[in-house]
Design an enzyme around this catalytic site. Structure first.
Site, PDB file in Angstrom:
ATOM      1  N   ARG A  52      67.626  82.047  85.235  1.00 52.77           N
ATOM      2  CA  ARG A  52      68.721  82.078  86.796  1.00 52.77           C
ATOM      3  C   ARG A  52      68.571  80.487  87.573  1.00 52.77           C
ATOM      4  O   ARG A  52      68.220  80.394  88.852  1.00 52.77           O
ATOM      5  CB  ARG A  52      68.816  83.727  87.797  1.00 52.77           C
ATOM      6  CG  ARG A  52      69.089  84.880  87.321  1.00 52.77           C
ATOM      7  CD  ARG A  52      68.687  85.322  87.998  1.00 52.77           C
ATOM      8  NE  ARG A  52      68.809  86.714  87.921  1.00 52.77           N
ATOM      9  CZ  ARG A  52      68.992  88.254  88.634  1.00 52.77           C
ATOM     10  NH1 ARG A  52      67.853  87.688  89.546  1.00 52.77           N
ATOM     11  NH2 ARG A  52      68.350  89.097  88.032  1.00 52.77           N
ATOM     12  N   ASP A  54      69.278  77.418  89.613  1.00 52.88           N
ATOM     13  CA  ASP A  54      69.825  77.424  91.238  1.00 52.88           C
ATOM     14  C   ASP A  54      71.025  75.964  91.059  1.00 52.88           C
ATOM     15  O   ASP A  54      70.977  76.008  89.420  1.00 52.88           O
ATOM     16  CB  ASP A  54      68.912  76.120  91.630  1.00 52.88           C
ATOM     17  CG  ASP A  54      67.847  77.645  92.173  1.00 52.88           C
ATOM     18  OD1 ASP A  54      67.629  78.940  91.980  1.00 52.88           O
ATOM     19  OD2 ASP A  54      66.717  76.993  92.137  1.00 52.88           O
ATOM     20  N   TYR A 112      61.077  72.814  81.487  1.00 52.21           N
ATOM     21  CA  TYR A 112      61.415  72.102  82.242  1.00 52.21           C
ATOM     22  C   TYR A 112      61.316  70.825  82.130  1.00 52.21           C
ATOM     23  O   TYR A 112      60.513  70.343  81.926  1.00 52.21           O
ATOM     24  CB  TYR A 112      61.739  73.068  83.436  1.00 52.21           C
ATOM     25  CG  TYR A 112      62.149  74.126  84.301  1.00 52.21           C
ATOM     26  CD1 TYR A 112      63.916  74.360  84.182  1.00 52.21           C
ATOM     27  CD2 TYR A 112      61.847  75.296  83.444  1.00 52.21           C
ATOM     28  CE1 TYR A 112      64.200  75.325  84.852  1.00 52.21           C
ATOM     29  CE2 TYR A 112      62.134  76.721  83.626  1.00 52.21           C
ATOM     30  CZ  TYR A 112      63.576  76.740  84.218  1.00 52.21           C
ATOM     31  OH  TYR A 112      63.979  77.915  84.439  1.00 52.21           O
ATOM     32  N   ARG A 200      60.547  72.921  91.586  1.00 53.30           N
ATOM     33  CA  ARG A 200      61.501  71.907  92.927  1.00 53.30           C
ATOM     34  C   ARG A 200      60.009  71.667  93.892  1.00 53.30           C
ATOM     35  O   ARG A 200      60.198  70.388  94.035  1.00 53.30           O
ATOM     36  CB  ARG A 200      62.393  72.235  92.727  1.00 53.30           C
ATOM     37  CG  ARG A 200      63.905  71.976  92.585  1.00 53.30           C
ATOM     38  CD  ARG A 200      64.994  72.217  92.474  1.00 53.30           C
ATOM     39  NE  ARG A 200      65.730  71.968  93.790  1.00 53.30           N
ATOM     40  CZ  ARG A 200      66.650  73.126  94.938  1.00 53.30           C
ATOM     41  NH1 ARG A 200      67.028  74.135  94.244  1.00 53.30           N
ATOM     42  NH2 ARG A 200      66.316  72.749  95.548  1.00 53.30           N
TER      43      ARG A 200
END
Length: 260
Positions: A52, A54, A112, A200
């Site tokens: 999911r 962001d 990522y 993040r």
């Protein structure tokens, strides 16, 4: 006959509220895909994503799955979706998968990448995909600190999950590579999975270490206490991209679309 389909999807997340469908808006990646797929099938359909992402986060190879019946071939399904989807969402492949395949439940790892421009001069052509940082970062210090994060830990302090979150916050990070590429500093994270805002916040913590305002040893305190207040800032979403989702190839058959 009902079949399970596996989709590989790329998207620019700049103008979306994230992957997940939301009740107050249809401006999500999942909602756009379901709208076009439902139009093709003549009835409503649900599609499940591997992660999911962001609001503002991008994906080079998001994986999704859905079960439905259609006379169209996988290539015809892909062509139909690409004809009617917005230009910032593309279906790279559509393939039949095993009946029990589920994009989220069967995922065993993700990769990522977070991109930072710390040259002091913004790149106007990469501005939607790279976070501009006002000062040079010490990437060697960041690498030394990143080594403390490798392995299996409770990463609650490096996430935005609230105190009532009951699921496990233990995750395994296999590697964090910090690379210099032309004018960019790129952080590549590989692990079994990541909590809400985890990458993040990890990146924000490493950036503070790279600019000399945080001691590398503070990472241990965050892991030991689970206190979000002891970790670094949450970096902006636009520098982050989901690059790959990993599966056991025995579950999905041909894994070529996943870059494995």
């Amino acid at each position: 006959m009902m079949k399970t389909y596996r989709f590989t999807i790329a998207y620019d997340g700049s103008r979306y509220r994230g992957w997940q469908r939301q009740g107050n808006t249809d401006h999500t990646i999942q909602a756009k895909l379901e709208l076009v797929l439902s139009r093709m099938l003549g009835h409503s359909i649900e599609i499940h994503g591997a992660g999911r992402t962001d609001a503002g986060v991008h994906a080079r190879m998001q994986i999704a799955s859905s079960r439905f019946e259609t006379a169209k071939t996988p290539e015809e399904i892909r062509s139909y979706l690409n004809q009617y989807l917005p230009e910032d969402i593309a279906v790279l492949s559509c393939q039949e998968a095993g009946e029990r395949f589920h994009a989220r439940l069967n995922a065993k790892g993700k990769q990522y990448r977070y991109c930072i421009n710390d040259t002091g001069t913004p790149n106007v052509f990469r501005r939607k995909y790279v976070c501009t940082w006002p000062q040079p970062l010490d990437d060697d210090a960041m690498r030394r600190a990143a080594a403390l994060l490798i392995g299996t830990h409770d990463f609650r302090g490096f996430s935005s999950v609230n105190r009532r979150f009951k699921k496990s916050t233990i995750r395994t990070i296999h590697s964090i590579d910090i690379l210099r590429t032309n004018e960019e500093l790129q952080l590549v994270f590989q692990g079994t999975g990541f909590l809400y805002n985890m990458i993040r916040i990890l990146t924000g913590t490493l950036v503070e270490i790279g600019q000399g305002t945080r001691d590398p040893g503070s990472i241990r305190a965050v892991l030991e206490t689970g206190d979000r207040q002891l970790a670094g800032i949450t970096m902006p979403p636009h520098g982050l991209i989901l690059e790959r989702v990993d599966y056991d190839s025995r579950l999905i058959g041909d894994a070529s679309a996943l870059g494995e």
